[in-house]
Design a protein around this motif. Structure first.
Motif, PDB file in Angstrom:
ATOM      1  N   HIS A   1     -10.780 -11.687  -6.355  1.00 46.08           N
ATOM      2  CA  HIS A   1     -10.515 -12.169  -5.144  1.00 46.08           C
ATOM      3  C   HIS A   1      -9.198 -11.901  -4.594  1.00 46.08           C
ATOM      4  O   HIS A   1      -8.847 -11.825  -3.394  1.00 46.08           O
ATOM      5  CB  HIS A   1     -10.642 -13.932  -5.008  1.00 46.08           C
ATOM      6  N   CYS A   2      -8.246 -11.725  -5.552  1.00 43.59           N
ATOM      7  CA  CYS A   2      -6.934 -11.373  -5.395  1.00 43.59           C
ATOM      8  C   CYS A   2      -6.409 -10.324  -6.362  1.00 43.59           C
ATOM      9  O   CYS A   2      -6.718 -10.583  -7.475  1.00 43.59           O
ATOM     10  CB  CYS A   2      -6.112 -12.881  -5.272  1.00 43.59           C
ATOM     11  N   LEU A   3      -5.555  -9.432  -5.833  1.00 45.70           N
ATOM     12  CA  LEU A   3      -4.880  -8.515  -6.720  1.00 45.70           C
ATOM     13  C   LEU A   3      -3.374  -8.734  -6.538  1.00 45.70           C
ATOM     14  O   LEU A   3      -2.971  -8.544  -5.473  1.00 45.70           O
ATOM     15  CB  LEU A   3      -5.293  -7.207  -6.677  1.00 45.70           C
ATOM     16  N   MET A   4      -2.840  -9.064  -7.744  1.00 42.59           N
ATOM     17  CA  MET A   4      -1.133  -9.197  -7.571  1.00 42.59           C
ATOM     18  C   MET A   4      -0.465  -8.118  -8.106  1.00 42.59           C
ATOM     19  O   MET A   4      -0.604  -7.882  -9.329  1.00 42.59           O
ATOM     20  CB  MET A   4      -0.822 -10.596  -8.116  1.00 42.59           C
ATOM     21  N   LEU A   5       0.167  -7.478  -7.543  1.00 43.84           N
ATOM     22  CA  LEU A   5       1.164  -6.586  -8.166  1.00 43.84           C
ATOM     23  C   LEU A   5       2.644  -7.144  -8.416  1.00 43.84           C
ATOM     24  O   LEU A   5       3.057  -7.597  -7.356  1.00 43.84           O
ATOM     25  CB  LEU A   5       1.440  -5.279  -7.331  1.00 43.84           C
TER      26      LEU A   5
ATOM     27  N   LEU B   1       4.470   1.132  -8.598  1.00 48.64           N
ATOM     28  CA  LEU B   1       3.499   0.453  -7.571  1.00 48.64           C
ATOM     29  C   LEU B   1       2.544   1.465  -6.979  1.00 48.64           C
ATOM     30  O   LEU B   1       1.435   1.080  -6.495  1.00 48.64           O
ATOM     31  CB  LEU B   1       4.336  -0.462  -6.442  1.00 48.64           C
ATOM     32  N   SER B   2       3.016   2.469  -6.426  1.00 49.78           N
ATOM     33  CA  SER B   2       2.239   3.394  -5.577  1.00 49.78           C
ATOM     34  C   SER B   2       0.834   3.594  -6.310  1.00 49.78           C
ATOM     35  O   SER B   2      -0.083   3.660  -5.723  1.00 49.78           O
ATOM     36  CB  SER B   2       3.103   4.661  -5.328  1.00 49.78           C
TER      37      SER B   2
ATOM     38  N   ILE C   1      -6.005   0.281  -6.357  1.00 44.39           N
ATOM     39  CA  ILE C   1      -6.622  -1.004  -5.498  1.00 44.39           C
ATOM     40  C   ILE C   1      -7.337  -0.228  -4.323  1.00 44.39           C
ATOM     41  O   ILE C   1      -8.686  -0.907  -4.306  1.00 44.39           O
ATOM     42  CB  ILE C   1      -5.690  -1.921  -5.037  1.00 44.39           C
ATOM     43  N   GLU C   2      -6.951   0.607  -3.503  1.00 40.47           N
ATOM     44  CA  GLU C   2      -7.573   1.335  -2.655  1.00 40.47           C
ATOM     45  C   GLU C   2      -8.918   1.747  -2.858  1.00 40.47           C
ATOM     46  O   GLU C   2     -10.283   1.726  -2.397  1.00 40.47           O
ATOM     47  CB  GLU C   2      -6.949   2.249  -1.642  1.00 40.47           C
ATOM     48  N   GLN C   3      -9.125   2.418  -4.113  1.00 42.08           N
ATOM     49  CA  GLN C   3     -10.034   3.115  -4.870  1.00 42.08           C
ATOM     50  C   GLN C   3     -11.195   2.428  -5.229  1.00 42.08           C
ATOM     51  O   GLN C   3     -12.178   2.555  -4.825  1.00 42.08           O
ATOM     52  CB  GLN C   3      -9.693   4.185  -5.975  1.00 42.08           C
TER      53      GLN C   3
ATOM     54  N   SER D   1     -12.014  -7.584   1.548  1.00 41.72           N
ATOM     55  CA  SER D   1     -12.445  -8.865   0.829  1.00 41.72           C
ATOM     56  C   SER D   1     -11.362  -9.282  -0.281  1.00 41.72           C
ATOM     57  O   SER D   1     -11.312 -10.490  -0.302  1.00 41.72           O
ATOM     58  CB  SER D   1     -13.827  -8.698   0.417  1.00 41.72           C
ATOM     59  N   VAL D   2     -10.502  -8.499  -0.804  1.00 40.55           N
ATOM     60  CA  VAL D   2      -9.507  -8.804  -1.648  1.00 40.55           C
ATOM     61  C   VAL D   2      -7.965  -9.004  -1.150  1.00 40.55           C
ATOM     62  O   VAL D   2      -7.724  -8.393  -0.294  1.00 40.55           O
ATOM     63  CB  VAL D   2      -9.603  -7.826  -2.800  1.00 40.55           C
ATOM     64  N   LEU D   3      -7.630 -10.311  -1.643  1.00 46.93           N
ATOM     65  CA  LEU D   3      -6.271 -10.548  -1.070  1.00 46.93           C
ATOM     66  C   LEU D   3      -5.349  -9.790  -1.945  1.00 46.93           C
ATOM     67  O   LEU D   3      -5.045  -9.747  -3.234  1.00 46.93           O
ATOM     68  CB  LEU D   3      -6.005 -12.152  -1.543  1.00 46.93           C
ATOM     69  N   LYS D   4      -4.314  -9.076  -1.166  1.00 47.17           N
ATOM     70  CA  LYS D   4      -3.294  -8.239  -1.905  1.00 47.17           C
ATOM     71  C   LYS D   4      -2.016  -8.965  -1.844  1.00 47.17           C
ATOM     72  O   LYS D   4      -1.448  -9.039  -0.914  1.00 47.17           O
ATOM     73  CB  LYS D   4      -3.199  -6.752  -1.300  1.00 47.17           C
TER      74      LYS D   4
END
Length: 167
Positions: free
Chosen positions: A34-38, A51-52, A58-60, A71-74
């Motif tokens: 639901h969330c991806l945290m960098l 990070l890039s 994440i986009e892929q 749908s995913v919180l970044k």
């Protein structure tokens, strides 16, 4: 009159510490998160520079959108704000905007600055999104949150997957 209510949120955190050996494993978690945290180290340019690649992943693997809404919180987190800064705040903020992060915050895991606030904000956004998708978004701003977080890991990771479960 608006009614306040409490929502219990369980945060399940997968911390890969940005290690290359976990890259293939984390890609499978992107689809269900639901969330991806960098998380990057504000005192380390190489940490920020990596990070890039994580954003491309994440986009892929999690970049699909529904009606223009991802749908995913970044979430982008600059950690170690207790140290001397190598990455200017405005550079990190611009990176967050350019890469369409939903939330940006700086923290210090060592001093516990903004760590609790970060997880409460993530949980709040997850609850608001869940309520909006269920047609109950009008009460989201009044909800009190109770967070069950059994994984209070304070490591300085470069990537984490977060799954919010609604109890």
């Amino acid at each position: 009159m608006m009614r306040s209510f409490s929502v219990k949120v369980k945060l399940q955190i997968w911390d890969t510490a940005g290690q290359e050996r976990f890259r293939s494993i984390t890609q499978s978690y992107y689809r269900s998160a639901h969330c991806l945290m960098l998380v990057y180290d504000i005192s380390s340019q190489p940490s920020f520079d990596s990070l890039s690649q994580w954003c491309r992943d994440i986009e892929q693997y999690a970049g699909s959108t529904t009606n223009g809404n991802r749908s995913v919180l970044k979430v982008l987190v600059g950690n170690k704000c207790d140290k001397e800064r190598e990455i200017p705040l405005h550079i990190a903020e611009q990176f967050a905007v350019n890469n369409e992060f939903d939330l940006f915050m700086e923290t210090s895991a060592l001093q516990a600055d903004n760590v609790e606030k970060l997880f409460y904000e993530i949980a709040d956004i997850c609850v608001q999104r869940r309520q909006a998708s269920n047609g109950a978004g009008s009460h989201a701003a009044d909800s009190g949150l109770s967070i069950d977080n059994n994984n209070q890991n304070k490591s300085q990771s470069s990537q984490s997957c977060l799954s919010c479960q609604y109890l």
